[in-house]
Structures are given as C-alpha cells and as structure tokens.
Design an enzyme around this catalytic site. Sequence first.
Site, PDB file in Angstrom:
ATOM      1  N   SER A   1       0.843  -1.207   0.000  1.00  0.00           N
ATOM      2  CA  SER A   1       0.000   0.000   0.000  1.00  0.00           C
ATOM      3  C   SER A   1       0.872   1.248   0.000  1.00  0.00           C
ATOM      4  O   SER A   1       2.034   1.215   0.355  1.00  0.00           O
ATOM      5  CB  SER A   1      -0.882   0.014   1.235  1.00  0.00           C
ATOM      6  OG  SER A   1      -0.316   0.850   2.228  1.00  0.00           O
ATOM      7  N   LYS A   2       0.254   2.343  -0.391  1.00  0.00           N
ATOM      8  CA  LYS A   2       1.019   3.587  -0.397  1.00  0.00           C
ATOM      9  C   LYS A   2       0.705   4.393   0.857  1.00  0.00           C
ATOM     10  O   LYS A   2       1.162   5.509   0.992  1.00  0.00           O
ATOM     11  CB  LYS A   2       0.677   4.392  -1.654  1.00  0.00           C
ATOM     12  CG  LYS A   2       1.284   3.781  -2.916  1.00  0.00           C
ATOM     13  CD  LYS A   2       1.899   4.878  -3.783  1.00  0.00           C
ATOM     14  CE  LYS A   2       2.923   4.362  -4.771  1.00  0.00           C
ATOM     15  NZ  LYS A   2       2.392   3.545  -5.827  1.00  0.00           N
TER      16      LYS A   2
END
Length: 493
Positions: A259-260
């Site tokens: 995920s960012k």
Amino acid sequence: MIRTRFAPSPTGFLHIGGLRTALYAYFFARQNGGKMILRIEDTDKEREVEGAVGALIKTLHHMGVEYDEGLKIGPNHLGAVSIGDHGPYVQSERLPIYREQVDRLLVEDHAYHCFCTFERLAEMREIQKRSKQQPKYDRHCLNLSAETIKAKLDANEPHVVRMKIPEGETVVEDVVYGRMVFPNADLDDQVLLKSDGYPTYHLAVVVDDHLMEVSHVLRGEDWLSSTPKHLILYKMFGWTPTVFAHLPNLLAENKKKLSKRQNDVAVEDFLNRGYLPEALNNFVATLGFNPKSDQEIYSMDELIRLFDLTKVNRGGAVVNYEKLDWMNARYLREMDLDRLVRVLAVLVESERGSGFVEGKTERFQRIVSVERGRLTRLNDILERLPMYEDAGDYSVDLLVWKKADREDAKLRLEEVLALLEPLEESNFASVDQLEARLKTHIEGNRLSTGNVLWPLRVALSGQKNSPSPFELAWVFGKIETLKRLKTALKKLS
Ligand code: GLU
C-alpha cells in the site's frame, strides 16, 4: 569503475522500497570500491512536494547511506551542498544539457517535433480505446515538412519532441530478470521534451546516467517496461548502455503491491515510531535477498560484504511487519547501553519535557537497562515510564497472590520491610545482591516464592506485569522502595 546512483523524485516521503533500492546501490558500489550518486529527478514539477528534497537527504543520512556524489546535508546540518564533479545533480538545473542532446536527435532524424493539441491526443486515445487498439501516438506529426515546422516554431506553437522508435526489436539483458525481447512495434513514440521545455524522465535518465558515467542502474521493477526505450535512446546517441538490474516490488502480506499509505511504508514514519535505523536497514535489505539461509541479523558492513546483486529474488518480497518488530526488539536488547540511554533520553525529553532525565541520569539508565528487553520500539518506553513515577492507584486485591490471602500478603510484606529497613542505600546498588538477600530470606524462613515476591512486586510497580521486584528495588533505591512498601501495607490494613 563501478558507479551506481539512487535517483528519487521529490514527490513525497522515502518509501521503504526506495530505501531498499538505495541500500543495494550503496552496497554494490561499496563492495566494488566504486561510487554512489544521489540524483534528484524533479522534471515533473506538478508532482513535486515542497521540502521533499531536504527530507530525503536527511533520511538517507540518518539511515547511513553514505553516497559519494550528489546533494548532501550542508555544514552544521543546514541546507544542501553539491558534492562531486558530475553535477549539477538536480535535473531541473540541467535543462540546457537536455536541450542540446534533443537537438542532436532532431538533426539526426531520431526525433521529431509534435504539435498535436491535448484535445487531438485525447480524441485519438478515445478512438484507440473503442477499437481496442494499443494506446500509442499515431505519428500524425512524423512527416511534417521543414517549412511547416519552421513556421509553427516561429509562431511559438506549443509543441513537444518525440523519439522516433525504429523498427525491429530490442533485447534487454537484466541482471535480475534475465534476457527479454521487446518488439519495437509495441513501443510508443515517447515524448522526450515537454512543451514547458522540461525533459521527460526517459530522456533525462539516459542523458544523466551517461554523462554521470553510471555503470549500473538499480531501480524498481516498474521501470523494466521502459528499459527498451532507454536502450533505443542509448543507441541513437551512440552511447554504451549501463548494466540494468530491476528490483522486484515489495508486496503486502496478501501478495498485492504494498500500500502507499504513508504509515506502512514511509521510512521517516518508521523512524518516528521508534524503529532503529540499523534494524530497519537489516529488515529492508533482506527483503527478497538473504545472503545465508541460517542468519537473519546483519550489520551494514556484513551486508556490504555479502550482498550479491545476482542473487536478488525475482519474485516480489513480502513485507512482514512482525518480523520487523522482532528484529527491532533484538537490536534494542543488544545495542550499546549508553547509546540506547542517549537515544531514549532525547525521545523522552521531547515527549515529556526537558528535566525528565536531566539530573536523574543514573536512575534513567537503570530504568532503561531493566526495560530494554521488554521494548519492541523505542517509543514503548513512554508507556513504561509512569510506573517509575508512582505505583498509581492499584486495587488492594492485586497485592494478593492467587494461592494466598490478604492477611498473608500483609505479613509477608511486613517481613520484607523489616528485612530492608536496616540496610544501607549501598545495598541497593546491585540487582543480584538484592535478589540473593530476598531469596535467602524466603528459603531461610521456608516461605513460598509467590507469597513473598508477588505482593512485593505489585507493591513496587502497582501492575499485574512488570520487571522483577529485585530490578525495581534496584531502580528505586532504598527510600522509594520503602515508601512503596509502606503504601501497600497501608492498603492492606
Ligand atoms: N525518478 C525515478 C523514481 O523516483 C527513478 C527511476 C530510475 O531509477 O531510473 O522512481
């Protein structure tokens, strides 16, 4: 001469995937007696985040990635200075260099001006999409006459410069992924120079890697599909390409791309949450690469020695945060105590105000040496401190060992009080001595350990779980220990 580079775009924080790329470039340069460069790729002005460059070089410095050339923190930790003779190392300061190279490609018919408007390109893409064609520039401007081009340029018509992808195929030999053949027909006539006069990443990366004499490009797997374009550019320029090693993406536990969300991936955030740089480096460096099957803990020096670019796993590496916690706890347990005390003192004073440690260093040192084995992250110390300030308002029942009663707890604590009261302060100077004295007392009077040590430990800590009573008495010293014992006895009577 081996020369590697780390080339981040200043679009935000340093991602742990970026850290891994930087570490590998660093290890590889160091183990070969080469040099590592930091280059700032800021050609996309819209995505640039203010302050990102400064934060980036600070974080790399903090992590011990000691590159040789590029922007570094200035004297007295202020500003940034450029080190090395292959600069400027910031792409926005190299615009004339790119312009010159693009002009060369134009003259040699490897590139062409394109005046297509945004609207036309959008329409073209729409049609391609509807007819399920690959989205690709349709070469509308490829064959404009020299006069038309001149007239449009004289009239200041907005334009870009595109590369003219030749026919044929392009072979990529990647150190990690091996040999791959790309048909050129699949490649777009990539924009090289944008209408604002800035180069695109593709032009700038090739020009800079060549002019900065980079020998090995290590970068994320996402760039693998761009590599054929880069190789074609090298050929157009008549330059020898660098060696390429693409590094597989880091994956979340569900095997999807990580995920960012900043919390999960920003190096700065890991540091703020109390992970040690050396633990984070160890963790990140061994994602997708492990020099030995029976070892998990590696120092930077070992990693430099043992790193093997050809042994980087091709499959994405799953990031397991529990393992990071385990590693960090282990580093905390084993690091030099004085250093740990210094680091924690800074943290505690910044959270709890100055004066918390100052003047009480001896006591703080004891707290740290008792607690270090129970910490996962540096910041955990903050939750542990209140117990050392006072035992809090614990319930009287907590003082009673499960196999005893209130009366017994009271008697046992009175005996301990009688044992400790005549002692000198100096008798509290060693955990072992305190432990020996209390154990002799227990054995000599044929008492059971739980009946004595449970109420004693609770009296000192006010907690269900805590370090041993010997350690606590050692931290507190005679006066505080007796005071807490008396408070417990008052509760019991
Ligand atoms: N500026 C690119 C990035 O931040 C670097 C790509 C490369 O290393 O070539 O991902």
